[in-house]
Design a protein around this motif. Structure first.
Motif, PDB file in Angstrom:
ATOM      1  N   ALA A   1       0.867  -1.173   0.000  1.00 27.79           N
ATOM      2  CA  ALA A   1       0.000   0.000   0.000  1.00 27.79           C
ATOM      3  C   ALA A   1       0.906   1.226   0.000  1.00 27.79           C
ATOM      4  CB  ALA A   1      -0.906  -0.005   1.225  1.00 27.79           C
ATOM      5  N   VAL A   2       0.552   2.218  -0.783  1.00 25.61           N
ATOM      6  CA  VAL A   2       1.405   3.394  -0.958  1.00 25.61           C
ATOM      7  C   VAL A   2       0.740   4.600  -0.296  1.00 25.61           C
ATOM      8  CG1 VAL A   2       2.535   4.902  -2.642  1.00 25.61           C
ATOM      9  CG2 VAL A   2       2.330   2.442  -3.087  1.00 25.61           C
ATOM     10  N   GLY A   3       1.547   5.399   0.386  1.00 27.20           N
ATOM     11  CA  GLY A   3       1.033   6.598   1.040  1.00 27.20           C
ATOM     12  C   GLY A   3       2.169   7.445   1.565  1.00 27.20           C
ATOM     13  N   ASP A   4       2.006   7.923   2.788  1.00 30.15           N
ATOM     14  CA  ASP A   4       3.009   8.805   3.400  1.00 30.15           C
ATOM     15  C   ASP A   4       3.490   8.245   4.736  1.00 30.15           C
ATOM     16  OD1 ASP A   4       4.632  11.086   3.508  1.00 30.15           O
ATOM     17  OD2 ASP A   4       3.128  12.237   4.625  1.00 30.15           O
ATOM     18  N   GLY A   5       3.554   6.910   4.825  1.00 37.81           N
ATOM     19  CA  GLY A   5       4.044   6.263   6.033  1.00 37.81           C
ATOM     20  C   GLY A   5       2.994   6.050   7.099  1.00 37.81           C
ATOM     21  N   GLU A   6       1.723   6.298   6.791  1.00 33.47           N
ATOM     22  CA  GLU A   6       0.652   6.092   7.754  1.00 33.47           C
ATOM     23  C   GLU A   6       0.274   4.603   7.833  1.00 33.47           C
ATOM     24  OE1 GLU A   6      -1.156   6.500   3.778  1.00 33.47           O
ATOM     25  OE2 GLU A   6       0.444   7.520   4.873  1.00 33.47           O
ATOM     26  N   VAL A   7      -0.422   4.232   8.893  1.00 32.97           N
ATOM     27  CA  VAL A   7      -0.903   2.860   9.068  1.00 32.97           C
ATOM     28  C   VAL A   7      -2.297   2.761   8.442  1.00 32.97           C
ATOM     29  CG1 VAL A   7      -1.562   1.087  10.739  1.00 32.97           C
ATOM     30  CG2 VAL A   7       0.443   2.524  11.159  1.00 32.97           C
ATOM     31  N   VAL A   8      -2.508   1.716   7.638  1.00 34.36           N
ATOM     32  CA  VAL A   8      -3.790   1.548   6.957  1.00 34.36           C
ATOM     33  C   VAL A   8      -4.270   0.108   7.073  1.00 34.36           C
ATOM     34  CG1 VAL A   8      -3.330   3.380   5.279  1.00 34.36           C
ATOM     35  CG2 VAL A   8      -2.697   1.017   4.728  1.00 34.36           C
TER      36      VAL A   8
ATOM     37  N   VAL B   1       1.962  -0.471   7.366  1.00 36.82           N
ATOM     38  CA  VAL B   1       2.523   0.860   7.143  1.00 36.82           C
ATOM     39  C   VAL B   1       2.704   1.068   5.643  1.00 36.82           C
ATOM     40  CG1 VAL B   1       4.478   2.388   7.571  1.00 36.82           C
ATOM     41  CG2 VAL B   1       3.685   0.826   9.373  1.00 36.82           C
ATOM     42  N   THR B   2       2.216   2.185   5.146  1.00 34.38           N
ATOM     43  CA  THR B   2       2.341   2.445   3.713  1.00 34.38           C
ATOM     44  C   THR B   2       3.771   2.804   3.336  1.00 34.38           C
ATOM     45  OG1 THR B   2       1.748   4.782   4.022  1.00 34.38           O
ATOM     46  CG2 THR B   2      -0.040   3.249   3.498  1.00 34.38           C
ATOM     47  N   MET B   3       4.092   2.528   2.083  1.00 35.91           N
ATOM     48  CA  MET B   3       5.404   2.852   1.532  1.00 35.91           C
ATOM     49  C   MET B   3       5.303   4.147   0.737  1.00 35.91           C
ATOM     50  SD  MET B   3       7.806   0.461  -0.894  1.00 35.91           S
ATOM     51  CE  MET B   3       9.529   0.867  -1.181  1.00 35.91           C
ATOM     52  N   ARG B   4       6.290   5.002   0.855  1.00 39.68           N
ATOM     53  CA  ARG B   4       6.317   6.260   0.117  1.00 39.68           C
ATOM     54  C   ARG B   4       6.882   6.063  -1.285  1.00 39.68           C
ATOM     55  NH1 ARG B   4       7.826   7.609   5.424  1.00 39.68           N
ATOM     56  NH2 ARG B   4       6.527   9.262   6.363  1.00 39.68           N
ATOM     57  N   VAL B   5       6.318   6.790  -2.242  1.00 39.33           N
ATOM     58  CA  VAL B   5       6.888   6.829  -3.593  1.00 39.33           C
ATOM     59  C   VAL B   5       8.348   7.241  -3.529  1.00 39.33           C
ATOM     60  CG1 VAL B   5       6.873   8.161  -5.741  1.00 39.33           C
ATOM     61  CG2 VAL B   5       4.742   7.185  -4.871  1.00 39.33           C
ATOM     62  N   ASP B   6       8.675   8.190  -2.673  1.00 38.35           N
ATOM     63  CA  ASP B   6      10.053   8.667  -2.582  1.00 38.35           C
ATOM     64  C   ASP B   6      11.028   7.567  -2.182  1.00 38.35           C
ATOM     65  OD1 ASP B   6       9.300  11.206  -3.334  1.00 38.35           O
ATOM     66  OD2 ASP B   6       9.135  11.961  -1.280  1.00 38.35           O
TER      67      ASP B   6
END
Length: 217
Positions: A109-116, A139-144
């Protein structure tokens, strides 16, 4: 039983896999057509993408990723899908490039490091599976993180309401590479986020409005 329709595109036969022949996107593939084909054709014409990498965030069974890989304009594709559709995604990309030199599929799951947590889709439309912020989950993974060493020319985001988090986790990549951004979501929120980064709305496509943003200068 897995449903395996073939779609002819860019001189290749793309073999997709679906859990049901009645699924929304499977119905398009059963007719020998890509889902959202006009948008894909448009993306292939954009000069910013040529010879650079595509990130497909929310890749589902690989409809957009496979088409862009087959078209040959992009250097390669990184495709992310957190659900069981990840396996179908791998299968169609492998059919185009068996050695995997031009693609990587990630079950994240991609995001800004939040838990989903994962939210199941409604019956008949597996493309509407989504994630939502939760107290426990993954925990989501960042594109960066995934694109740190890539020259990215195209970022496609279809994450059913989670697009703000994905963009916030991609700020360094957007500033460094200035890729085309193709994103489904509410345009007022997207305009506010992306205009601050030097982007401007270019066009809108598809029944579920999907917007193309490009750097203004």
């Amino acid at each position: 039983m897995t449903f395996r329709p073939l779609v002819s595109y860019a001189g290749r036969l793309l073999g997709f896999e679906h859990e049901s022949a009645e699924d929304h996107i499977a119905l398009h593939h059963a007719r020998g057509r890509l889902y959202e084909a006009p948008l894909i054709d448009h993306m292939r014409t954009l000069p910013e993408i040529r010879g650079r990498w595509m990130l497909d965030i929310g890749a589902h069974v690989g409809n957009h990723a496979a088409a862009m890989l087959a078209g040959g304009e992009v250097a390669g594709v990184i495709a992310c899908e957190p659900t069981e559709r990840y396996h179908a995604l791998c299968a169609v990309l492998r059919s185009i490039d068996p050695l995997g030199s031009r693609w990587n599929a990630m079950r994240v799951a991609v995001g800004d490091g939040e838990v989903v947590e994962l939210v199941p889709p409604p019956p008949g439309n597996s493309g509407m599976a989504r994630v939502r912020v939760a107290e426990a989950g993954v925990v989501t993974m960042r594109v960066d993180e995934m694109a740190r060493e890539l020259d990215v020319g195209l970022v496609k985001i279809d994450v059913e309401g989670h697009e703000r988090y994905v963009i916030l986790g991609a700020l360094a990549t957007l500033r460094r590479c200035r890729p085309v951004v193709v994103v489904e979501g509410a345009r007022d929120m997207l305009d506010a986020l992306l205009e601050a980064l030097g982007y401007a709305w270019d066009s809108t496509w598809c029944a579920t409005p999907t917007h193309v943003y490009r750097v203004t200068a």
